[in-house]
Design an enzyme around this catalytic site. Structure first.
Site, PDB file in Angstrom:
ATOM      1  CG  ASN A  32      53.414  55.157  50.118  1.00  0.00           C
ATOM      2  OD1 ASN A  32      54.425  55.559  50.346  1.00  0.00           O
ATOM      3  ND2 ASN A  32      52.676  55.180  49.132  1.00  0.00           N
TER       4      ASN A  32
ATOM      5  CE  LYS B 127      51.156  58.565  49.119  1.00  0.00           C
ATOM      6  NZ  LYS B 127      49.889  59.001  48.601  1.00  0.00           N
TER       7      LYS B 127
ATOM      8  CG  HIS C  46      51.232  54.213  45.262  1.00  0.00           C
ATOM      9  ND1 HIS C  46      50.995  55.376  44.723  1.00  0.00           N
ATOM     10  CD2 HIS C  46      50.765  53.959  46.313  1.00  0.00           C
ATOM     11  CE1 HIS C  46      50.219  56.015  45.414  1.00  0.00           C
ATOM     12  NE2 HIS C  46      50.076  55.272  46.698  1.00  0.00           N
TER      13      HIS C  46
ATOM     14  CD  GLU D 188      51.114  59.311  45.149  1.00  0.00           C
ATOM     15  OE1 GLU D 188      52.020  58.747  45.608  1.00  0.00           O
ATOM     16  OE2 GLU D 188      50.028  59.439  45.717  1.00  0.00           O
TER      17      GLU D 188
ATOM     18  CD  GLU E  81      47.006  52.379  47.600  1.00  0.00           C
ATOM     19  OE1 GLU E  81      46.953  52.597  48.870  1.00  0.00           O
ATOM     20  OE2 GLU E  81      47.863  52.633  46.895  1.00  0.00           O
TER      21      GLU E  81
ATOM     22  N   GLY F  17      44.408  60.226  48.691  1.00  0.00           N
ATOM     23  CA  GLY F  17      44.917  61.747  49.016  1.00  0.00           C
ATOM     24  C   GLY F  17      43.760  62.722  48.939  1.00  0.00           C
TER      25      GLY F  17
ATOM     26  CB  SER G 289      40.829  58.890  52.229  1.00  0.00           C
ATOM     27  OG  SER G 289      41.417  59.874  51.108  1.00  0.00           O
TER      28      SER G 289
HETATM   29  C1  PEP Z   1      48.420  55.974  49.155  1.00  0.00           C
HETATM   30  O1  PEP Z   1      49.242  56.922  48.641  1.00  0.00           O
HETATM   31  O2  PEP Z   1      48.658  54.695  49.136  1.00  0.00           O
HETATM   32  C2  PEP Z   1      47.277  56.369  50.023  1.00  0.00           C
HETATM   33  C3  PEP Z   1      46.570  55.240  50.517  1.00  0.00           C
HETATM   34  O3  PEP Z   1      46.955  57.472  50.516  1.00  0.00           O
HETATM   35  P1  PEP Z   1      46.063  58.140  51.415  1.00  0.00           P
HETATM   36  O4  PEP Z   1      45.971  57.294  52.637  1.00  0.00           O
HETATM   37  O5  PEP Z   1      46.827  59.669  51.760  1.00  0.00           O
HETATM   38  O6  PEP Z   1      44.673  58.405  50.586  1.00  0.00           O
END
Ligand code: PEP
Length: 251
Positions: free
Chosen positions: A9, A11, A95, A97, A167, A173, A213
């Site tokens: 992703n 973003k 997601h 966000e 997630e 992040g 992460s």
């Molecule tokens: C995400 O935003 O879906 C995600 C998993 O981000 P990150 O890998 O940076 O934690």
């Protein structure tokens, strides 16, 4: 045995030129014959060029969002049919966000899921608890609610086109990852929850990705867990070498 899937992703990162550069690097470095489904999700404005760029590769293109209506007076929005029309094969929905910053509710997501499936898009459905839910030990209940509110109205046949992405919000992040054991525990719970509602043929076939992460140095251990079918990758998807290493960890 379920196939492994690794999705990146991107973003709101990478302009047109940077998108092309990253795609070229991925084309050169990713194993062409890896038994892993690879998906990248660049920004809307770069989707059409990404599809063209990746035409003769094993990398598929996803959108990061779409509108729930088929079409209409929704200034600034993008429909599922528009995505499908340019060769985008999947869409990330739910997601954290989008839930947090754009007020996406379970009911809205339910509508988006329906519209995506109707337009032949594969849905990558994201969900997961916040830190406060885990601290209150209500993370299983919360995850079950997120699944039931947006996905439990589906028909059994629809599940062939749904990928789940667990997630935990506290791991996105932040550099904080769920331990492989925490991921497995939740993924097994998710599979059991799907089984109770839709039966074993759905629960055993649905892919459940972990996101939060994931990096080259922790991917292999997380992906080795029996109910973890790959990952949804944010930050590490923006660097070709890291993304390639994560794909290789899934092989
Ligand atoms: C995400 O935003 O879906 C995600 C998993 O981000 P990150 O890998 O940076 O934690």
């Amino acid at each position: 045995m379920r196939d492994k899937i690794v999705a990146g992703n991107w973003k709101m990162h990478k302009n047109a030129e940077e998108t092309e550069d990253l795609l070229n690097e991925l084309i050169n470095k990713l194993p062409a014959d890896a038994a892993v489904h690879i998906i990248v999700a660049p920004a809307f404005v770069n989707l059409a060029s990404a599809v063209q760029h990746l035409e003769y590769t094993n990398i598929n293109v996803a959108a990061q969002n779409m509108h729930q209506a088929e079409s209409g007076a929704f200034t600034g929005e993008i429909s599922a049919a528009m995505l499908n029309g340019i060769g985008v094969t999947s869409v990330i929905l739910g997601h954290s966000e989008r839930r947090a910053y754009f007020n996406e509710t379970p009911e809205l997501l339910k509508n988006k899921v329906d519209t995506a499936l109707k337009n032949n898009l594969l849905v990558i459905f994201c969900f997961g608890e916040e830190l406060k839910d885990r601290q209150a030990n209500s993370h299983f209940e919360l995850v079950e609610k997120q699944l039931s509110e947006s996905l439990f109205h589906l028909q059994e046949k629809d599940w062939a086109n749904v990928i789940l992405a667990y997630e935990p919000v506290w791991a996105i992040g932040t550099g904080e990852t769920a331990s492989p054991e925490q991921a497995q525990e939740m993924h097994a719970f998710i599979r059991k929850t799907v089984e109770e509602k839709f039966g074993p043929s759905v629960s055993q076939h649905v892919a459940i990705l972990y996101g939060g992460s994931v990096k080259p140095d922790n991917a292999k251990e997380i992906f080795s867990k029996p109910d973890v079918d790959g990952g949804l990758i944010g930050g590490a998807a923006l660097k070709a070498d890291d993304f390639v290493a994560i794909v290789e960890a899934a092989v």
